[in-house]
Enzyme design. Structure first.
Site, PDB file in Angstrom:
ATOM      1  N   LYS A 238       0.811  -1.194   0.000  1.00 18.16           N
ATOM      2  CA  LYS A 238       0.000   0.000   0.000  1.00 18.16           C
ATOM      3  C   LYS A 238       0.854   1.257   0.000  1.00 18.16           C
ATOM      4  CE  LYS A 238      -3.483  -2.164   2.980  1.00 18.16           C
ATOM      5  NZ  LYS A 238      -3.891  -2.302   4.377  1.00 18.16           N
TER       6      LYS A 238
ATOM      7  N   GLU B  87       7.702   2.421  -6.003  1.00 18.65           N
ATOM      8  CA  GLU B  87       7.752   2.003  -4.599  1.00 18.65           C
ATOM      9  C   GLU B  87       7.892   3.215  -3.690  1.00 18.65           C
ATOM     10  OE1 GLU B  87       7.253   0.021  -2.449  1.00 18.65           O
ATOM     11  OE2 GLU B  87       8.001  -1.998  -2.754  1.00 18.65           O
ATOM     12  N   ASP B  88       7.450   3.073  -2.449  1.00 21.35           N
ATOM     13  CA  ASP B  88       7.693   4.156  -1.485  1.00 21.35           C
ATOM     14  C   ASP B  88       9.112   4.093  -0.940  1.00 21.35           C
ATOM     15  OD1 ASP B  88       7.059   1.815  -0.160  1.00 21.35           O
ATOM     16  OD2 ASP B  88       6.023   2.794   1.486  1.00 21.35           O
TER      17      ASP B  88
ATOM     18  N   ASP C 159      14.245  -0.928   1.170  1.00 26.09           N
ATOM     19  CA  ASP C 159      14.850  -1.180   2.477  1.00 26.09           C
ATOM     20  C   ASP C 159      15.873  -2.318   2.283  1.00 26.09           C
ATOM     21  OD1 ASP C 159      15.174  -1.072   5.207  1.00 26.09           O
ATOM     22  OD2 ASP C 159      13.128  -1.555   5.722  1.00 26.09           O
TER      23      ASP C 159
ATOM     24  N   LYS D 172      16.898   3.508   1.411  1.00 23.65           N
ATOM     25  CA  LYS D 172      17.588   3.385   2.704  1.00 23.65           C
ATOM     26  C   LYS D 172      18.715   2.361   2.544  1.00 23.65           C
ATOM     27  CE  LYS D 172      15.053   3.504   6.744  1.00 23.65           C
ATOM     28  NZ  LYS D 172      14.231   2.901   7.829  1.00 23.65           N
TER      29      LYS D 172
ATOM     30  N   PHE E  35      13.552   5.426  11.913  1.00 23.89           N
ATOM     31  CA  PHE E  35      12.181   4.925  11.836  1.00 23.89           C
ATOM     32  C   PHE E  35      11.288   6.020  11.265  1.00 23.89           C
ATOM     33  CE2 PHE E  35       9.798   1.318  13.884  1.00 23.89           C
ATOM     34  CZ  PHE E  35       8.740   1.445  13.014  1.00 23.89           C
TER      35      PHE E  35
ATOM     36  N   ASP F 236       4.018   3.558   6.784  1.00 21.95           N
ATOM     37  CA  ASP F 236       3.255   3.338   8.006  1.00 21.95           C
ATOM     38  C   ASP F 236       4.098   2.770   9.134  1.00 21.95           C
ATOM     39  OD1 ASP F 236       3.568   0.684   6.838  1.00 21.95           O
ATOM     40  OD2 ASP F 236       2.053   0.024   8.273  1.00 21.95           O
TER      41      ASP F 236
ATOM     42  N   ARG G 242       0.209   6.786   7.447  1.00 16.83           N
ATOM     43  CA  ARG G 242       0.423   6.871   5.987  1.00 16.83           C
ATOM     44  C   ARG G 242      -0.058   8.202   5.436  1.00 16.83           C
ATOM     45  NH1 ARG G 242       1.572   1.608   4.113  1.00 16.83           N
ATOM     46  NH2 ARG G 242       0.418  -0.067   5.096  1.00 16.83           N
TER      47      ARG G 242
HETATM   48  C1  PRP Z   1       7.349  -1.851   2.594  1.00 15.24           C
HETATM   49  C2  PRP Z   1       7.558  -0.897   1.436  1.00 15.24           C
HETATM   50  C3  PRP Z   1       8.206  -1.744   0.391  1.00 15.24           C
HETATM   51  C4  PRP Z   1       8.981  -2.751   1.214  1.00 15.24           C
HETATM   52  C5  PRP Z   1      10.412  -2.372   1.214  1.00 15.24           C
HETATM   53  O1  PRP Z   1       6.172  -2.544   2.369  1.00 15.24           O
HETATM   54  O2  PRP Z   1       6.343  -0.371   0.980  1.00 15.24           O
HETATM   55  O3  PRP Z   1       7.253  -2.416  -0.395  1.00 15.24           O
HETATM   56  O4  PRP Z   1       8.467  -2.724   2.545  1.00 15.24           O
HETATM   57  O5  PRP Z   1      11.127  -3.241   2.034  1.00 15.24           O
HETATM   58  P1  PRP Z   1      12.236  -4.231   1.485  1.00 15.24           P
HETATM   59  O6  PRP Z   1      13.131  -3.474   0.576  1.00 15.24           O
HETATM   60  O7  PRP Z   1      12.915  -4.649   2.776  1.00 15.24           O
HETATM   61  O8  PRP Z   1      11.569  -5.383   0.827  1.00 15.24           O
HETATM   62  P2  PRP Z   1       5.353  -3.291   3.503  1.00 15.24           P
HETATM   63  O9  PRP Z   1       5.627  -4.767   3.402  1.00 15.24           O
HETATM   64  O10 PRP Z   1       5.622  -2.662   4.834  1.00 15.24           O
HETATM   65  O11 PRP Z   1       3.863  -3.062   3.034  1.00 15.24           O
HETATM   66  P3  PRP Z   1       3.074  -1.688   2.783  1.00 15.24           P
HETATM   67  O12 PRP Z   1       3.605  -1.088   1.490  1.00 15.24           O
HETATM   68  O13 PRP Z   1       1.657  -2.114   2.662  1.00 15.24           O
HETATM   69  O14 PRP Z   1       3.352  -0.773   3.962  1.00 15.24           O
END
Ligand code: PRP
Length: 190
Positions: A53, A109-110, A113, A141, A162, A169, A175
């Site tokens: 999301k 993507e947002d 990570d 990041k 964080f 979120d 969000r």
């Molecule tokens: C978050 C974010 C990316 C992902 C990045 O999604 O939106 O999709 O984690 O992390 P990574 O590089 O370690 O894979 P999340 O699973 O928290 O779902 P959301 O988008 O619904 O918040």
């Protein structure tokens, strides 16, 4: 609920200790990204794929800064949990609505990570025969990276803090904040 404050700057959320990127700074950067992406895709149609999301807010803003034809699609993934995430286990929760074969996919993507989500999505989508596939992440990041991911467009590089807001979120909250802020450690027991 009571009446509004009469406009002006929204107050900082009480759970946020500091603003990392203000609404104005984000808008300026999104405008720049939109201009760059529009130049790169001149003459083509973008099949913009937002990753649910978190990417919803960024995707909605970015697409309005593109002046090439755009189609909008969404995909949703989930990890099997924190421990299995480190093994790269990601599963598809919602597939694209449209067949991406032959299209110019722009995966939005947002945040990147560990990179595991994008690694999975790139492999999954490449196998479907798109004409091209590029990655656009609002935030990067790098300190948390476990696998290599090469994003074509990045809004901002962020430190390992964080952060919430602008789609990101904590436990499903924050969000909607129009800025990116650092969450107070007392909120997540840090
Ligand atoms: C978050 C974010 C990316 C992902 C990045 O999604 O939106 O999709 O984690 O992390 P990574 O590089 O370690 O894979 P999340 O699973 O928290 O779902 P959301 O988008 O619904 O918040």
């Amino acid at each position: 609920m009571s009446g509004g404050s009469g406009g002006g700057e929204a107050a900082l959320h009480p759970d946020v200790q500091e603003v990392l990127f203000s609404e104005e700074r984000i808008a300026a950067r999104v405008r720049e990204l939109g201009a760059t992406i529009s130049r790169d895709y001149a003459g083509a149609e973008i099949h913009l794929v937002g990753v649910l999301k978190g990417a919803v807010v960024f995707a909605a803003d970015l697409m309005r800064r593109l002046d090439v034809p755009v189609r909008l699609d969404f995909i949703a993934v989930s990890s099997y949990g924190v421990s299995s995430r480190s093994s790269g286990a990601v599963r598809l929760l919602k597939d694209l609505d449209e067949n991406p074969a032959g299209r110019h996919l722009l995966l939005v993507e947002d945040i990147i990570d560990t990179g595991l989500t994008l690694q999975y999505l790139v492999a999954t989508l490449r196998a479907r025969g798109p004409a091209s596939l590029r990655l656009c992440a609002f935030l990067d990041k790098p300190a948390r990276r476990k696998v290599r991911v090469d994003a074509d467009y990045v809004g901002f590089t962020v430190p390992d803090r964080f952060i919430v807001g602008y789609g990101l979120d904590y436990a499903g909250r924050y969000r909607h904040l129009p800025y990116v802020g650092v969450l107070k450690p007392s909120v997540y027991g840090g």
